[in-house]
Design an enzyme around this catalytic site. Structure first.
Site, PDB file in Angstrom:
ATOM      1  N   LYS A 173       8.279  -0.072  -0.031  1.00  0.00           N
ATOM      2  CA  LYS A 173       9.023  -0.764   1.032  1.00  0.00           C
ATOM      3  C   LYS A 173       8.664  -2.249   1.028  1.00  0.00           C
ATOM      4  CE  LYS A 173       8.318  -1.560   5.470  1.00  0.00           C
ATOM      5  NZ  LYS A 173       9.076  -2.804   5.656  1.00  0.00           N
ATOM      6  N   GLY A 206       8.694  -1.940   9.713  1.00  0.00           N
ATOM      7  CA  GLY A 206       7.366  -1.368   9.493  1.00  0.00           C
ATOM      8  C   GLY A 206       7.122  -0.167  10.384  1.00  0.00           C
ATOM      9  N   GLU A 248      -4.867  -5.325   1.458  1.00  0.00           N
ATOM     10  CA  GLU A 248      -5.005  -6.778   1.246  1.00  0.00           C
ATOM     11  C   GLU A 248      -4.486  -7.451   2.504  1.00  0.00           C
ATOM     12  OE1 GLU A 248      -6.403  -8.086  -1.317  1.00  0.00           O
ATOM     13  OE2 GLU A 248      -6.473  -6.343  -2.640  1.00  0.00           O
ATOM     14  N   CYS A 282      -1.563 -16.240   1.689  1.00  0.00           N
ATOM     15  CA  CYS A 282      -2.825 -15.733   2.248  1.00  0.00           C
ATOM     16  C   CYS A 282      -4.017 -16.512   1.723  1.00  0.00           C
ATOM     17  CB  CYS A 282      -2.969 -14.252   1.932  1.00  0.00           C
ATOM     18  SG  CYS A 282      -2.790 -13.922   0.171  1.00  0.00           S
ATOM     19  N   GLU A 383      -5.832 -16.701  12.130  1.00  0.00           N
ATOM     20  CA  GLU A 383      -4.886 -16.986  11.042  1.00  0.00           C
ATOM     21  C   GLU A 383      -3.568 -17.493  11.625  1.00  0.00           C
ATOM     22  OE1 GLU A 383      -3.001 -13.731   8.838  1.00  0.00           O
ATOM     23  OE2 GLU A 383      -3.495 -14.771   6.978  1.00  0.00           O
TER      24      GLU A 383
HETATM   25  P1  NAD Z   1       2.870  -7.361   8.436  1.00  0.00           P
HETATM   26  O1  NAD Z   1       1.554  -6.662   8.517  1.00  0.00           O
HETATM   27  O2  NAD Z   1       3.616  -7.606   9.670  1.00  0.00           O
HETATM   28  O3  NAD Z   1       3.868  -6.553   7.473  1.00  0.00           O
HETATM   29  C1  NAD Z   1       3.554  -6.239   6.139  1.00  0.00           C
HETATM   30  C2  NAD Z   1       4.363  -5.027   5.719  1.00  0.00           C
HETATM   31  O4  NAD Z   1       3.918  -3.902   6.476  1.00  0.00           O
HETATM   32  C3  NAD Z   1       5.859  -5.141   5.998  1.00  0.00           C
HETATM   33  O5  NAD Z   1       6.576  -4.528   4.963  1.00  0.00           O
HETATM   34  C4  NAD Z   1       6.006  -4.375   7.301  1.00  0.00           C
HETATM   35  O6  NAD Z   1       7.293  -3.866   7.495  1.00  0.00           O
HETATM   36  C5  NAD Z   1       5.003  -3.260   7.104  1.00  0.00           C
HETATM   37  N1  NAD Z   1       4.532  -2.616   8.322  1.00  0.00           N
HETATM   38  C6  NAD Z   1       4.450  -3.130   9.575  1.00  0.00           C
HETATM   39  N2  NAD Z   1       4.003  -2.186  10.444  1.00  0.00           N
HETATM   40  C7  NAD Z   1       3.769  -1.075   9.718  1.00  0.00           C
HETATM   41  C8  NAD Z   1       3.306   0.240  10.055  1.00  0.00           C
HETATM   42  N3  NAD Z   1       3.009   0.592  11.294  1.00  0.00           N
HETATM   43  N4  NAD Z   1       3.193   1.155   9.063  1.00  0.00           N
HETATM   44  C9  NAD Z   1       3.490   0.817   7.797  1.00  0.00           C
HETATM   45  N5  NAD Z   1       3.965  -0.389   7.427  1.00  0.00           N
HETATM   46  C10 NAD Z   1       4.096  -1.335   8.378  1.00  0.00           C
HETATM   47  O7  NAD Z   1       2.575  -8.710   7.637  1.00  0.00           O
HETATM   48  P2  NAD Z   1       3.620  -9.875   7.324  1.00  0.00           P
HETATM   49  O8  NAD Z   1       3.830 -10.654   8.578  1.00  0.00           O
HETATM   50  O9  NAD Z   1       4.765  -9.350   6.566  1.00  0.00           O
HETATM   51  O10 NAD Z   1       2.770 -10.761   6.280  1.00  0.00           O
HETATM   52  C11 NAD Z   1       1.878 -11.749   6.660  1.00  0.00           C
HETATM   53  C12 NAD Z   1       0.436 -11.253   6.565  1.00  0.00           C
HETATM   54  O11 NAD Z   1       0.175 -10.787   5.249  1.00  0.00           O
HETATM   55  C13 NAD Z   1      -0.565 -12.354   6.803  1.00  0.00           C
HETATM   56  O12 NAD Z   1      -1.581 -11.872   7.645  1.00  0.00           O
HETATM   57  C14 NAD Z   1      -1.127 -12.634   5.423  1.00  0.00           C
HETATM   58  O13 NAD Z   1      -2.424 -13.161   5.383  1.00  0.00           O
HETATM   59  C15 NAD Z   1      -1.081 -11.292   4.795  1.00  0.00           C
HETATM   60  N6  NAD Z   1      -1.107 -11.389   3.346  1.00  0.00           N
HETATM   61  C16 NAD Z   1      -2.237 -11.008   2.684  1.00  0.00           C
HETATM   62  C17 NAD Z   1      -2.316 -11.118   1.302  1.00  0.00           C
HETATM   63  C18 NAD Z   1      -3.544 -10.693   0.536  1.00  0.00           C
HETATM   64  O14 NAD Z   1      -3.453 -10.556  -0.664  1.00  0.00           O
HETATM   65  N7  NAD Z   1      -4.679 -10.477   1.189  1.00  0.00           N
HETATM   66  C19 NAD Z   1      -1.217 -11.617   0.605  1.00  0.00           C
HETATM   67  C20 NAD Z   1      -0.078 -12.013   1.313  1.00  0.00           C
HETATM   68  C21 NAD Z   1      -0.033 -11.887   2.688  1.00  0.00           C
END
Ligand code: NAD
Length: 479
Positions: A173, A206, A248, A282, A383
């Site tokens: 997804k 999500g 991650e 990130c 963040e």
């Molecule tokens: P998010 O956690 O809101 O969403 C990430 C993914 O998870 C999306 O596909 C979302 O639909 C899904 N999701 C949300 N709730 C869920 C649930 N209950 N069950 C399963 N899936 C669910 O994050 P975002 O806003 O899309 O991305 C930004 C964040 O990602 C920032 O905190 C950033 O630091 C982090 N990030 C980390 C890395 C890394 O490698 N550590 C890389 C890129 C981004």
């Protein structure tokens, strides 16, 4: 453009026929609908993956490798189309999508297509007791891959490529905010001859689609990249089912600048590590600590360079900073700028929305530099994930090390110095999964990638990813 789920090699609408709007961040307009899939769609995707698994897991390494490399070549051949789609969906400058996002997605497939041919396991001879142990590295079965919006295809493929290279079948997804290139990837997989059901892509929120993947009792491993709060929630749901998890998560990375660095290189790279992709990486160095003796000079030079960045429409060649990904995200980032003001932070430049002519409803924000008085203020601890950095001076190695480590996150750190002793001490003691010295985001895909503390659990990249997507089984033979 409306998109569909990709299940068993075909494009299909969601069972319940429910959709969500897809926005173009550069003009704030809805430009398509995406499925809001639920547990029924995830079940269809799971079944398709399960059916494909016996054959795919027995497909020769050479054949799997050939198909992955073919996907890589097709992505390269479609660079322009994919870059345009990514830029429109995410708001990032097309130049960035063309030079970073899409080439890197292609590299992920090529890299893991090659890596799987070199992946080996150990054997242990139990000397003197006539026994030999060897380790099998068997694919897990059906695995789930969930990715965020900031580097949409880049991070989506960073998970999918090793998962399928290792012989698994996938239910994946992408973020509901940026689904477009994941949708287009389905076509490429068919053209490359990836067997039906090896990769299934379900779109949606999500809380519905993502949650259904994590809750599915027979999806045995979850590779997730996203926010720390979401990661904690996923861990709670998955733990009672003993799923394998790779998380991650967020970061608040220090960029530590010593007076003995190569100044011009540091300055140019720091502009990039602060504001590339609108600060929505990130790995961005959002907390800048500068040695006191060069602090005033750095402040003047850095602010001048940041003011010269052009905020504009993502499709324009000279745009440095495109649109933020969504209205909600823009509002969150602006709120942090307000918090900074309440905390006596001094806005050295930026801080306001930008109106881009003809695209007045787009989500544009000036790159913002905030001078903070102490490292414990909220804008220095939480963040923000936008074009906002803080700067403050430091006087000693001990002081900056303590400040660098005094956050809940631990993803990456950047260090600018030419002193070897200092480099060794700092890189040993920084509490992060990655340390860059005199560079930033220089990636070798063989290296372990991931964070400590609230930045996650596990490592991606190279053989680490292939180990995650396989189960080790020890076989002991007495002879
Ligand atoms: P998010 O956690 O809101 O969403 C990430 C993914 O998870 C999306 O596909 C979302 O639909 C899904 N999701 C949300 N709730 C869920 C649930 N209950 N069950 C399963 N899936 C669910 O994050 P975002 O806003 O899309 O991305 C930004 C964040 O990602 C920032 O905190 C950033 O630091 C982090 N990030 C980390 C890395 C890394 O490698 N550590 C890389 C890129 C981004």
């Amino acid at each position: 453009m409306d998109i569909k789920n990709y299940i068993n090699g075909a494009f299909s609408p969601p069972v319940a026929d429910r959709y969500i709007d897809n926005y173009n961040p550069s003009n704030g307009e809805i430009y398509g609908q995406i499925p809001n899939s639920d547990a029924q769609d995830v079940e269809l995707a799971y079944k398709s993956a399960k059916n494909a698994f016996p054959s795919w897991s027995e497909t020769t390494i050479d054949e799997r490798s050939r198909i992955l490399i073919k996907i890589s070549e097709l992505l390269e051949a479609n660079l322009q189309r994919f870059a345009e789609a990514e830029s429109k969906d995410n708001g990032k400058p097309i130049s960035l999508a063309k030079t970073v996002d899409i080439p890197r997605a292609a590299s992920n497939f090529r890299f893991f297509g090659n890596a799987i041919t070199q992946f080996a396991s150990e054997s242990h001879e139990s000397v003197g007791i006539n026994a030999i142990n060897y380790t099998l590295r068997q694919p897990i079965g059906v695995v789930g891959c969930i990715s965020p919006w900031n580097l949409p295809l880049y991070l989506f493929t960073w998970k999918i490529a090793p998962a399928i290279a290792a012989g698994n079948c996938v239910v994946a997804k992408p973020s509901e905010v940026t689904p477009m290139t994941a949708y287009l990837l389905g076509e490429i997989c068919n053209e490359a001859g990836l067997p039906k059901g090896v990769l299934n892509i379900v779109h949606g929120l999500g809380t519905s689609t993502g949650q259904a993947i994590v809750e599915h009792p027979n999806i045995k491993a979850i590779s997730f990249t996203g926010g720390t709060q979401t990661g904690a929630h996923i861990a709670r749901v998955a733990a009672p089912m003993f799923k394998k998890l790779s998380l991650e998560l967020g970061g608040k990375n220090p960029n530590i600048i010593f007076a003995d660095c190569d100044y011009d290189d540091m300055l140019a790279t720091t502009v990039r590590s602060s504001f590339a992709n609108q600060g929505q990486i990130c790995l961005c160095g959002s907390r800048i600590f500068v040695e006191e003796s060069i602090y005033e000079k750095f402040k003047t030079d850095f602010v001048a360079k940041v003011k010269a960045l052009k905020v504009g429409h993502p499709s324009e060649k000279d745009t440095n900073i495109g649109a933020l990904v969504s209205k909600q995200h823009l509002e969150k980032v602006i709120q942090y700028i307000e918090i900074a003001k309440q905390e006596n932070g001094k806005i050295l430049c930026g801080g306001d929305r930008v109106t881009v002519k003809k695209f007045e409803k787009g989500y544009y924000l000036q790159p913002t530099v905030i001078e903070v008085e102490n490292d414990e203020c909220r804008v220095n601890q939480e963040e923000i994930f936008g074009p906002v950095v803080t700067i403050m001076p430091f006087t000693s190695d001990d002081e900056v090390l303590e400040m660098a480590n005094k956050v809940k996150y631990g993803l990456s750190a950047t260090l600018w110095t030419n002193n070897l002793k200092r480099t060794m001490r700092m890189s040993n003691e920084l509490q992060t999964g990655i340390v860059w010295v005199n560079t930033w985001m220089l990636r070798d895909l063989r290296t372990p990638f991931g964070g400590v503390k609230a930045s996650g659990v596990g490592r991606e990249g190279g053989f680490e990813a292939l180990r995650f997507f396989t189960e080790a089984k020890n076989v002991c033979i007495k002879y």
